[in-house]
Scaffold this motif. Structure first.
Motif, PDB file in Angstrom:
ATOM      1  N   GLN A  56       0.846  -1.181   0.000  1.00 36.68           N
ATOM      2  CA  GLN A  56       0.000   0.000   0.000  1.00 36.68           C
ATOM      3  C   GLN A  56       0.888   1.239   0.000  1.00 36.68           C
ATOM      4  O   GLN A  56       1.846   1.313   0.761  1.00 36.68           O
ATOM      5  CB  GLN A  56      -0.890   0.040   1.247  1.00 36.68           C
ATOM      6  CG  GLN A  56      -2.069  -0.891   1.187  1.00 36.68           C
ATOM      7  CD  GLN A  56      -2.927  -0.773   2.413  1.00 36.68           C
ATOM      8  OE1 GLN A  56      -2.704  -1.505   3.361  1.00 36.68           O
ATOM      9  NE2 GLN A  56      -3.868   0.144   2.399  1.00 36.68           N
ATOM     10  N   VAL A  57       0.550   2.214  -0.839  1.00 37.52           N
ATOM     11  CA  VAL A  57       1.319   3.451  -0.879  1.00 37.52           C
ATOM     12  C   VAL A  57       1.131   4.203   0.434  1.00 37.52           C
ATOM     13  O   VAL A  57       2.089   4.707   1.011  1.00 37.52           O
ATOM     14  CB  VAL A  57       0.893   4.319  -2.088  1.00 37.52           C
ATOM     15  CG1 VAL A  57       1.611   5.654  -2.081  1.00 37.52           C
ATOM     16  CG2 VAL A  57       1.171   3.561  -3.380  1.00 37.52           C
ATOM     17  N   GLN A  58      -0.094   4.256   0.925  1.00 37.18           N
ATOM     18  CA  GLN A  58      -0.401   4.844   2.235  1.00 37.18           C
ATOM     19  C   GLN A  58      -0.744   3.679   3.167  1.00 37.18           C
ATOM     20  O   GLN A  58      -1.860   3.183   3.135  1.00 37.18           O
ATOM     21  CB  GLN A  58      -1.604   5.805   2.180  1.00 37.18           C
ATOM     22  CG  GLN A  58      -1.559   6.832   1.082  1.00 37.18           C
ATOM     23  CD  GLN A  58      -2.179   6.343  -0.219  1.00 37.18           C
ATOM     24  OE1 GLN A  58      -2.646   5.219  -0.322  1.00 37.18           O
ATOM     25  NE2 GLN A  58      -2.152   7.186  -1.231  1.00 37.18           N
ATOM     26  N   PRO A  59       0.213   3.236   3.997  1.00 38.08           N
ATOM     27  CA  PRO A  59       0.001   2.018   4.799  1.00 38.08           C
ATOM     28  C   PRO A  59      -1.221   2.058   5.720  1.00 38.08           C
ATOM     29  O   PRO A  59      -1.809   1.025   5.988  1.00 38.08           O
ATOM     30  CB  PRO A  59       1.288   1.907   5.623  1.00 38.08           C
ATOM     31  CG  PRO A  59       2.297   2.692   4.872  1.00 38.08           C
ATOM     32  CD  PRO A  59       1.554   3.775   4.172  1.00 38.08           C
ATOM     33  N   ALA A  60      -1.620   3.225   6.170  1.00 40.48           N
ATOM     34  CA  ALA A  60      -2.733   3.296   7.119  1.00 40.48           C
ATOM     35  C   ALA A  60      -4.088   3.409   6.426  1.00 40.48           C
ATOM     36  O   ALA A  60      -5.119   3.338   7.091  1.00 40.48           O
ATOM     37  CB  ALA A  60      -2.534   4.483   8.058  1.00 40.48           C
ATOM     38  N   ALA A  61      -4.119   3.577   5.121  1.00 44.54           N
ATOM     39  CA  ALA A  61      -5.381   3.763   4.406  1.00 44.54           C
ATOM     40  C   ALA A  61      -6.173   2.461   4.338  1.00 44.54           C
ATOM     41  O   ALA A  61      -5.609   1.373   4.284  1.00 44.54           O
ATOM     42  CB  ALA A  61      -5.109   4.273   2.990  1.00 44.54           C
ATOM     43  N   ALA A  62      -7.491   2.601   4.355  1.00 46.20           N
ATOM     44  CA  ALA A  62      -8.371   1.437   4.191  1.00 46.20           C
ATOM     45  C   ALA A  62      -8.329   1.004   2.718  1.00 46.20           C
ATOM     46  O   ALA A  62      -7.983   1.787   1.838  1.00 46.20           O
ATOM     47  CB  ALA A  62      -9.791   1.809   4.591  1.00 46.20           C
TER      48      ALA A  62
END
Length: 143
Positions: free
Chosen positions: A106-112
């Motif tokens: 994931q590019v943004q690890p915390a994104a759903a």
């Protein structure tokens, strides 16, 4: 007769960052075969559950030859549900499995998963095996 299983204390110690680095290789290797084709070949050769491989291949259809999924072509969770015909939970489990095993990042690890940008990655041990198989076999010296 059963074989004793190793305990966590008997397992080799490895820092989590080393493990994460060993699982994924963010830069595509320089080969004659496109990264996406190598990804698809590698996914189909795994023993992952069929629905997990199906989600991985569905993701790969959105990627370009270098394995990157452009911003406008990210399928997101809803797109993968519609493309695969799997239930929401099955797709989420498949994405979690792919992420944990180093097949996607994931590019943004915390994104759903509803909003996450995903990148195809091939775990380093599998990439090494693919590159070794693609290398032409050197002829043995003749006596």
């Amino acid at each position: 007769m059963t074989t004793a299983r190793p305990t966590p204390a008997q397992m080799p110690r490895r820092a989590p960052s080393d493990l994460a680095r060993a699982l994924t290789d963010p830069a595509p290797p320089q080969t004659h075969q496109p990264y996406r084709a190598m990804y698809e070949q590698a996914v189909m050769g795994t023993s992952m559950p069929p629905h997990t491989r199906f989600v991985a291949i569905a993701l790969a259809t959105h990627a370009d030859a270098s394995g990157q999924i452009p911003e406008g072509r990210q399928p997101r969770l809803l797109g993968l549900i519609h493309e695969t015909g799997l239930h929401n939970g099955q797709v989420v489990v498949a994405l979690n499995t792919l992420k944990a095993r180093g097949w996607i990042r994931q590019v943004q690890p915390a994104a759903a998963y509803d909003t996450a940008d995903l990148v195809l990655t091939i775990p380093r041990p599998i990439m090494t095996r693919l590159l070794k198989a693609a290398r032409p076999q050197e002829e043995a010296p003749r006596a």
